[in-house]
Design an enzyme around this catalytic site. Structure first.
Site, mmCIF file in Angstrom:
data_model
loop_
_atom_site.group_PDB
_atom_site.id
_atom_site.type_symbol
_atom_site.label_atom_id
_atom_site.label_comp_id
_atom_site.label_asym_id
_atom_site.label_seq_id
_atom_site.Cartn_x
_atom_site.Cartn_y
_atom_site.Cartn_z
ATOM 1 N N ARG A 189 -7.297 -0.525 16.980
ATOM 2 C CA ARG A 189 -7.678 -0.262 15.855
ATOM 3 C C ARG A 189 -8.717 -1.628 15.444
ATOM 4 N NH1 ARG A 189 -3.979 0.700 10.578
ATOM 5 N NH2 ARG A 189 -4.574 -1.615 10.324
ATOM 6 N N LYS A 205 0.712 -1.388 0.156
ATOM 7 C CA LYS A 205 -0.105 0.099 0.145
ATOM 8 C C LYS A 205 0.862 1.298 -0.049
ATOM 9 C CE LYS A 205 -0.580 -0.176 5.026
ATOM 10 N NZ LYS A 205 -1.189 -0.835 6.081
#
Ligand SMILES: *Cc1c(COP(=O)(O)O)cnc(C)c1O
Length: 365
Positions: A136, A35
């Site tokens: 998260r 990414k």
């Protein structure tokens, strides 16, 4: 043409050799995360061709779509593809189409994946995420009943398969992976295996921040996969920010061109209001300085995450489209048209790779 982000494919291959040897030495399989460079096809080809890489992984389905097709004639790549970010409802069809594996924490989403996989006549694999305190994604580790409930439901499905469990750390809460917290993940996996009489092939123990545990021989027995982005592209261990020995820190280099070079005072003249980003800047009076303006700005660069190759150059600041350097102390004879290079941190790479205004180039050193 500039600004330009140049990837050195030879250095990237060398970095891959180094980190994959360490990960494989610890008995783990390896996901390489694409990414930070938007799954650039030239880099992805190097990764896909590397024999020690087992999976290609990204957080964005758009990036997975750019991967070379598996078992195609043009490529030798046989890696399974992984979607790291929890799927959004609207992208479920593409997740099943482009990802062999996805990370999940919501039964509702897994139900959608089951229905879509049945429609496409496919088996889709799930890694169930557990949150060990970074806050998260993942089911909170203290809610073990919720974890078992999710497992139980996944096991009723015929087109989704539970591949294993995983954790992500050092992202939101900046919690460092340790023997202690990762052992908890292994314990949960063992409990699941026992309770449901199943085998979980994958226990994925984190990202580049878990890498350091291997060198200290503190990666718990049972963790059998790591997911590395920054560790291989920049050569950084991200728990404590150490360099990984024998890796390059300049496999990705950003260059920009000087469009103005003039001597000006270091203090702006007049009342100081707010800058273009709503902040009130402060300045140090260092008299008249030689200032270079580069044709790159905050739209393309993260100025806190770039280091000039010339150690005598300082970054003064930036607006959307201009980066201002102090080149007074440099021994280089900069001129209008000169190109200044920067090493990048994670944020700097992400921003430059993502900007359509930054040209991308490739070399083999
Ligand atoms: C981004 C990401 C990674 C890779 O992180 P690095 O710090 O670059 O190694 C791994 N896992 C997940 C879930 C991610 O989102």
């Amino acid at each position: 043409m500039y600004p330009r982000l140049t990837y050195d494919l030879t250095k990237i291959k060398q970095n891959l050799d180094v980190v994959s040897k360490v990960v494989k030495g610890a008995g783990c399989s390896l996901m390489i995360v694409t990414k930070s460079f938007c799954a650039d096809p030239a880099l992805t080809a190097v990764i896909a061709a590397h024999p020690s890489v087992d999976y290609l992984a990204d957080s964005r389905i758009e990036n997975l779509k750019k991967y070379p097709p598996r078992d195609s004639h043009e490529s030798t790549h046989d890696k399974e593809t992984v979607l790291l970010r929890l799927p959004q409802e609207w992208e479920i069809a593409d997740v099943v189409r482009y990802a062999d594996i996805s990370f999940n924490s919501e039964c509702k989403t897994v139900q959608l994946l089951q229905a879509e996989s049945a429609r496409q006549d496919k088996i889709h694999k799930i890694v169930l995420m557990v949150d060990l305190g970074d806050l998260r994604e993942g089911i909170f580790y203290q809610q073990e009943e919720a974890i078992y409930h999710a497992v139980e439901e996944i096991l009723t499905f015929s087109n989704v398969q539970l591949l294993g469990i995983g954790v992500n750390l050092t992202c939101y809460g900046a919690i460092v992976p340790k023997h202690d917290n990762l052992s908890k993940l292994v314990e949960i996996a063992n409990n699941i295996e026992e309770k449901f009489s199943i085998h979980l092939p994958m226990i994925t123990g984190g990202n580049s921040s878990s890498f350091y545990l291997i060198g200290r021989e503190e990666l718990p027995q049972g963790i059998n996969n790591l997911r590395l982005g920054e560790a291989f592209i920049l050569g950084n261990e991200t728990a404590y920010g150490a360099r990984i020995p024998d890796t390059y820190d300049d496999a990705a280099l950003l260059e920009a061109q000087i469009i103005e070079l003039q001597t000006k005072p270091s203090l702006p003249i007049g009342e100081i209001g707010k800058d273009a980003f709503g902040e009130t800047p402060s300045y140090e009076d260092r008299g008249y300085r030689k200032r270079a303006i580069l044709a790159i700005g905050k739209q393309d660069a993260d100025i806190g995450s770039m280091t000039p190759l010339d150690p005598k150059v300082g970054i003064l600041g930036a607006s959307s489209d201009h980066l201002i350097l102090d080149v007074t102390d440099s021994e280089n004879a900069y001129q209008v048209g000169s190109v200044v290079g920067f090493k990048l941190g994670y944020g700097g790479l992400l921003k430059a790779a993502t900007s359509p205004y930054v040209f991308k180039a490739y070399e083999c050193s």
